[in-house]
Enzyme design. Structure first.
Site, PDB file in Angstrom:
ATOM      1  N   MET A   1       8.595   5.057   5.175  1.00 25.17           N
ATOM      2  CA  MET A   1       8.865   3.765   4.998  1.00 25.17           C
ATOM      3  C   MET A   1      10.261   3.594   3.785  1.00 25.17           C
ATOM      4  O   MET A   1      10.703   2.477   4.193  1.00 25.17           O
ATOM      5  CB  MET A   1       7.554   3.270   4.145  1.00 25.17           C
ATOM      6  CG  MET A   1       6.293   3.231   5.135  1.00 25.17           C
ATOM      7  SD  MET A   1       6.352   2.427   6.682  1.00 25.17           S
ATOM      8  CE  MET A   1       6.971   0.703   6.040  1.00 25.17           C
ATOM      9  N   GLU A   2      10.293   4.567   3.361  1.00 30.74           N
ATOM     10  CA  GLU A   2      11.773   4.233   2.359  1.00 30.74           C
ATOM     11  C   GLU A   2      12.983   4.241   3.277  1.00 30.74           C
ATOM     12  O   GLU A   2      14.012   3.718   2.934  1.00 30.74           O
ATOM     13  CB  GLU A   2      11.739   5.467   1.444  1.00 30.74           C
ATOM     14  CG  GLU A   2      10.589   5.271   0.269  1.00 30.74           C
ATOM     15  CD  GLU A   2       9.269   5.678   0.378  1.00 30.74           C
ATOM     16  OE1 GLU A   2       8.521   5.168  -0.309  1.00 30.74           O
ATOM     17  OE2 GLU A   2       8.909   6.163   1.604  1.00 30.74           O
TER      18      GLU A   2
ATOM     19  N   ASP B   1      23.591 -11.364   5.439  1.00 34.56           N
ATOM     20  CA  ASP B   1      23.774 -12.287   4.412  1.00 34.56           C
ATOM     21  C   ASP B   1      25.373 -12.446   4.049  1.00 34.56           C
ATOM     22  O   ASP B   1      25.916 -13.402   3.667  1.00 34.56           O
ATOM     23  CB  ASP B   1      23.143 -11.845   3.115  1.00 34.56           C
ATOM     24  CG  ASP B   1      23.433 -12.721   1.926  1.00 34.56           C
ATOM     25  OD1 ASP B   1      23.279 -13.870   1.862  1.00 34.56           O
ATOM     26  OD2 ASP B   1      24.019 -12.214   0.795  1.00 34.56           O
TER      27      ASP B   1
ATOM     28  N   LEU C   1       0.733  -1.130   0.116  1.00 37.76           N
ATOM     29  CA  LEU C   1       0.096   0.119  -0.032  1.00 37.76           C
ATOM     30  C   LEU C   1       0.783   1.219  -0.051  1.00 37.76           C
ATOM     31  O   LEU C   1       0.241   2.363   0.243  1.00 37.76           O
ATOM     32  CB  LEU C   1      -1.050   0.042   1.277  1.00 37.76           C
ATOM     33  CG  LEU C   1      -1.963  -1.137   1.277  1.00 37.76           C
ATOM     34  CD1 LEU C   1      -2.952  -1.028   2.523  1.00 37.76           C
ATOM     35  CD2 LEU C   1      -2.654  -1.200   0.018  1.00 37.76           C
ATOM     36  N   CYS C   2       2.325   0.990  -0.104  1.00 37.51           N
ATOM     37  CA  CYS C   2       2.974   2.336  -0.268  1.00 37.51           C
ATOM     38  C   CYS C   2       2.986   3.144  -1.535  1.00 37.51           C
ATOM     39  O   CYS C   2       2.873   2.269  -2.887  1.00 37.51           O
ATOM     40  CB  CYS C   2       4.390   1.939   0.028  1.00 37.51           C
ATOM     41  SG  CYS C   2       5.007   1.979   1.933  1.00 37.51           S
ATOM     42  N   HIS C   3       2.917   4.186  -1.912  1.00 41.83           N
ATOM     43  CA  HIS C   3       2.915   4.957  -3.026  1.00 41.83           C
ATOM     44  C   HIS C   3       4.199   4.854  -3.727  1.00 41.83           C
ATOM     45  O   HIS C   3       5.285   4.874  -2.896  1.00 41.83           O
ATOM     46  CB  HIS C   3       2.532   6.320  -2.970  1.00 41.83           C
ATOM     47  CG  HIS C   3       1.264   6.590  -2.392  1.00 41.83           C
ATOM     48  ND1 HIS C   3       0.776   6.564  -1.095  1.00 41.83           N
ATOM     49  CD2 HIS C   3      -0.113   6.924  -3.201  1.00 41.83           C
ATOM     50  CE1 HIS C   3      -0.542   6.578  -1.096  1.00 41.83           C
ATOM     51  NE2 HIS C   3      -0.982   6.877  -2.215  1.00 41.83           N
TER      52      HIS C   3
END
Length: 230
Positions: free
Chosen positions: A183-184, A198, A145-147
């Site tokens: 969010m970014e 990793d 739902l992120c733009h």
């Protein structure tokens, strides 16, 4: 003895109170009142049934009201409770910046290998830095739902912390637009942390990625926010 006689008179009443039927409280009371009226020729005192029914209706209305209020406060939830993407078209474009951080606990053995740049996969911090920047640019494909926004700047810094044999990661994302970049920034540090894991997992499986969090943000309707000010 009295209970047995009562049960004989109201055989189906026991079913009302012991049954696991889907009747709600209000319909159960109404059905019981009908049975009482068929036996005695008149319904029970109206005060009892009306009071129970009124209380039930009031409580139900209050719950529904609270649900409606909470639902309207959640911008990612539609009127029917379904997930939705927020329409940001009415918003004004502003300069937006968000800073996030996380910590990757390596342990002394792995910490020394990273510090000496002796990991078999190569330069851990440099690769994680590039991965974090790339992660920020792919946030909308990772989080449904992120733009999909245009980023004007992404910064990812990684520093070795000898105090607890860890890597401190800080990420910053910037954009000029109608929605925030929190969010970014958080995706940037998370992907960078996963990349550290990793790169180092061959030396240890005990590495921990911790404290992923937003540190600050500016712009938008809510203005400026900082964790230090909370």
């Amino acid at each position: 003895m009295l209970l047995r006689r009562f049960g004989a008179v109201f055989p189906s009443s026991r079913r009302l109170f012991c049954s696991n039927s889907d009747h709600d409280l209000a319909s159960t009371i109404a059905e019981f009142n009908k049975e009482m009226e068929s036996v005695f020729g008149e319904p029970p005192l109206s005060g009892i049934s009306d009071s129970s029914s009124s209380n039930f209706t009031a409580e139900k209305s209050e719950i529904v009201s609270q649900m409606d209020e909470n639902t309207s406060a959640l911008t990612h939830v539609g009127g029917g409770g379904e997930a939705q993407m927020v329409d940001v078209s009415p918003k004004k474009s502003t300069d937006r910046i968000a800073v996030a951080s996380c910590n990757v606990i390596l342990g002394k053995k792995v910490f020394d290998l990273v510090l000496a740049n002796q990991m078999s996969k190569g330069d851990v911090l440099s690769v994680a830095k590039i991965a974090g920047i790339s992660g920020a640019k792919h946030t909308s494909t990772l989080i449904p739902l992120c733009h999909n926004i245009t980023l004007t700047h992404v910064r990812v810094d990684l520093h070795l912390n000898p105090k607890n044999y860890s890597v401190d990661i800080e990420g910053e994302a910037a954009s000029t637009g109608k929605t925030g970049v929190e969010m970014e920034a958080m995706t940037a540090v998370t992907i960078a942390g996963l990349t550290v894991y990793d790169m180092c997992k061959a030396a240890s499986k005990d590495i921990q990625i911790t404290n992923v969090r937003l540190e600050s943000k500016t712009g938008g309707k809510s203005g400026q926010w900082s964790r230090e000010e909370v």
